[in-house]
Enzyme design. Structure first.
Site, short mmCIF file in Angstrom:
data_model
loop_
_atom_site.label_atom_id
_atom_site.label_comp_id
_atom_site.label_asym_id
_atom_site.label_seq_id
_atom_site.Cartn_x
_atom_site.Cartn_y
_atom_site.Cartn_z
N GLY A 1 -9.05 3.41 10.32
CA GLY A 1 -9.60 2.11 9.94
C GLY A 1 -9.41 1.73 8.48
O GLY A 1 -9.92 0.69 8.05
N THR A 2 -8.66 2.53 7.74
CA THR A 2 -8.50 2.26 6.30
C THR A 2 -7.89 0.89 6.04
O THR A 2 -8.38 0.13 5.18
CB THR A 2 -7.61 3.34 5.66
OG1 THR A 2 -8.16 4.63 5.94
CG2 THR A 2 -7.54 3.15 4.16
N GLY A 3 -6.81 0.54 6.74
CA GLY A 3 -6.15 -0.72 6.48
C GLY A 3 -7.00 -1.92 6.83
O GLY A 3 -7.06 -2.90 6.07
N CYS A 4 -7.67 -1.86 7.99
CA CYS A 4 -8.57 -2.95 8.39
C CYS A 4 -9.70 -3.12 7.37
O CYS A 4 -10.06 -4.24 6.99
CB CYS A 4 -9.18 -2.65 9.75
SG CYS A 4 -7.99 -2.36 11.08
N LYS B 1 0.84 -1.19 0.00
CA LYS B 1 0.00 0.00 0.00
C LYS B 1 0.88 1.25 0.00
O LYS B 1 1.61 1.50 0.95
CB LYS B 1 -0.92 -0.02 1.22
CG LYS B 1 -1.86 -1.23 1.23
CD LYS B 1 -2.77 -1.27 2.43
CE LYS B 1 -2.03 -1.48 3.72
NZ LYS B 1 -2.92 -1.76 4.87
#
Length: 264
Positions: free
Chosen positions: A210-213, A177
């Site tokens: 919370g983007t990655g989760c 990412k």
């Protein structure tokens, strides 16, 4: 009646008391994408929009019991892992995942959005040796790439070198990412032979907790529907981009992405 049962996706991660990341974000994502989300809680955090004030690991036997309950009765069509905190929890989870035929998405959570550590330093080696070889897809950010491989990504040209270093640790696919690089975001997905780059505009919204989760859970959800990995990542990216665009303020710090943006 079985035809009415949605795909089943399991998240194994930590709880976020603020509701923006972790288990809470995972379950919201899974519901938004039409799957039945289930959870194995590995740790509990005291967390809000400002940061992580503390976390407490669950005993390994509690994590093992949750895994047994879900896997022996309900079963899964995809799994996502997040915060696992300690070597013993990583080993416990990896032991179960090694026996699964369902696709596994590993989000190798090392720190929170605010820079708070969520993985004990002594657990990094266990993640590399035990967890990553079970992964269908691993989704590290640039800091996590450096933590796992020592490769420092300073520009888009470094993404493939980083991905190859991650693949050497055993996952089938690596999604690097690149959102923290200058310019418009670009992520690189490869299995070592094919390569896919996913680009999006940089959105002017600081509320990205919370983007990655959310991304990892969205990929797992699409894999549960039967997508191949590149298609699952593409569709997950579309969902997450919309969630970031609609991220909203909450508390005094960084608010969450909006998991329900398609419904509003």
């Amino acid at each position: 009646m079985e035809d009415m049962t949605p795909p089943r996706v399991l998240t194994i991660a930590g709880s976020d008391s603020g509701g923006g990341a972790g288990i809470q974000a995972d379950l919201k994502t899974m519901l938004a994408l039409g799957t039945h989300g289930m959870s194995v809680i590995a740790a509990v955090t005291a967390q809000n929009s400002i940061g992580v004030q503390g976390y407490w690991e669950l005993p390994a036997e509690a994590v093992r019991a949750q895994l047994n309950s879900v896997l022996r009765d309900i079963g899964v069509q995809a799994v996502k892992t997040g915060m696992l905190a300690s070597p013993i929890l990583v080993e416990t989870v990896a032991e179960f995942l090694a026996e699964l035929s369902a696709p596994v998405v590993v989000d190798p959570v090392g720190v929170s959005k605010h820079g708070d550590s969520l993985l004990a330093p002594e657990a990094v080696g266990t993640v590399k040796s035990r967890l990553l070889p079970t992964a269908t897809v691993v989704t590290p950010n640039l800091w996590e790439v450096e933590q796992l491989t020592g490769v420092k990504v300073e520009g888009e040209d470094d993404l493939r070198r980083a991905a190859d270093a991650v693949l050497e640790l055993g996952p089938r696919w690596a999604l690097i990412k690149g959102g923290h690089l200058p310019g418009d975001p670009v992520d690189l997905l490869t299995d070592g032979s094919t390569e896919h780059r996913y680009r999006a505009e940089r959105l002017d919204n600081r509320h990205t907790h919370g983007t990655g989760c959310t991304l990892a859970s969205a990929i797992a959800s699409r894999l549960a529907f039967g997508d191949d990995v590149p298609t699952a990542v593409e569709r997950a990216k579309t969902y997450v981009t919309g969630a970031i665009a609609h991220g909203f303020p909450l508390g005094a710090g960084i608010g969450p992405v909006d998991h329900a943006w398609r419904w509003r």
